[in-house]
Each structure stands twice: as C-alpha cells, then as structure tokens.
Design a protein around this motif. Sequence first.
Motif, PDB file in Angstrom:
ATOM      1  N   PHE A 156       0.851  -1.184   0.000  1.00 54.46           N
ATOM      2  CA  PHE A 156       0.000   0.000   0.000  1.00 54.46           C
ATOM      3  C   PHE A 156       0.890   1.237   0.000  1.00 54.46           C
ATOM      4  CE2 PHE A 156       0.685  -1.188   4.369  1.00 54.46           C
ATOM      5  CZ  PHE A 156       0.787   0.003   5.096  1.00 54.46           C
ATOM      6  N   THR A 157       0.419   2.284  -0.692  1.00 55.25           N
ATOM      7  CA  THR A 157       1.167   3.526  -0.847  1.00 55.25           C
ATOM      8  C   THR A 157       0.539   4.591   0.041  1.00 55.25           C
ATOM      9  OG1 THR A 157       1.608   2.931  -3.137  1.00 55.25           O
ATOM     10  CG2 THR A 157       2.027   5.214  -2.516  1.00 55.25           C
ATOM     11  N   VAL A 158       1.379   5.236   0.857  1.00 58.81           N
ATOM     12  CA  VAL A 158       0.922   6.289   1.765  1.00 58.81           C
ATOM     13  C   VAL A 158       1.572   7.593   1.339  1.00 58.81           C
ATOM     14  CG1 VAL A 158       0.801   7.037   4.166  1.00 58.81           C
ATOM     15  CG2 VAL A 158       0.708   4.613   3.629  1.00 58.81           C
ATOM     16  N   ARG A 159       0.764   8.641   1.216  1.00 57.66           N
ATOM     17  CA  ARG A 159       1.259   9.964   0.802  1.00 57.66           C
ATOM     18  C   ARG A 159       1.028  10.970   1.907  1.00 57.66           C
ATOM     19  NH1 ARG A 159       2.489  12.862  -3.765  1.00 57.66           N
ATOM     20  NH2 ARG A 159       1.898  15.048  -3.769  1.00 57.66           N
ATOM     21  N   LYS A 160       2.049  11.793   2.166  1.00 55.17           N
ATOM     22  CA  LYS A 160       1.903  12.870   3.139  1.00 55.17           C
ATOM     23  C   LYS A 160       2.637  14.092   2.619  1.00 55.17           C
ATOM     24  CE  LYS A 160       5.900  12.178   6.153  1.00 55.17           C
ATOM     25  NZ  LYS A 160       6.323  12.001   7.522  1.00 55.17           N
TER      26      LYS A 160
END
Length: 134
Positions: A58-62
């Motif tokens: 899963f890809t998490v963006r911040k």
Amino acid sequence: MNEIKAIEAAQMKTELDQFKVGDTVKVHFKIVEGKNERIQIYEGLVIAMKNSGVGKTFTVRKNSYGVGVERIFPLHSPRIVKVELSRPGRVRRAKLYYIRDKIGKAAKIKELITRKHPAVPAKAVAAPAQAATE
C-alpha cells in the motif's frame, strides 16, 4: 505448490486489513540503525493498494514541509508493527493518483461517517412515544 502456499500463509498478518484506499493511517514502522531499533510513525493518506497475498503493498502519501512524499509499504512485512486508522475516508476510486496534482484544501478527502450504535427498529422508537401521550 502446496508447500509454497503453506509458507505464504504462515507469513501473512491478519490484523492489518482494517483500512482501505482513502483512509488516513499511522504506520508504525520498525527502523534498524546499527544495533538500535526504534519505531517511526509515518502518517498519511492511503492512495493505492496493489497485489494480493504476501506481496500486497500500500502507498501512503503525506506532505512534509510543503513537499509531497510517498512511501510504499509491504503489508505483511515483519517491520510493520501496526497500522492505526486515524480517519476513514469516503472515496469512489481504487487509486487516488489525482491527489498528486492537488494543492491545499483541494487535496482533502471527505470523511466517512459511520454509526457507532446499531440501527434501532422504527417500531421500538415509536411505541414508547405513543404510550407517553396516552
């Protein structure tokens, strides 16, 4: 082939599948620096989930100091201690790559509102109200 499936089943974590694309999560990730181990928290929006089984990622963006940062985590990695759901999101897409082009409030995802209590039947609510008026 059955031996491979048995090994994969032993490596899978079942408690981590409580989130979906569009949710804001805190990923507690184990960092190894020489002899020291520490847990770093990476909080952001889940914009994509890929693959299945042991290879699921899963890809998490911040946003970090005005710069968008994305990180891809293997879901069943032994380095992931836990994934904590901060804010459930309401989206209509499987991949949220369009968020990369948005800035400020436009990059915000609507919050999914869930009921905390199970639904009460309408008859149970209406009956005491009629009894009180009689």
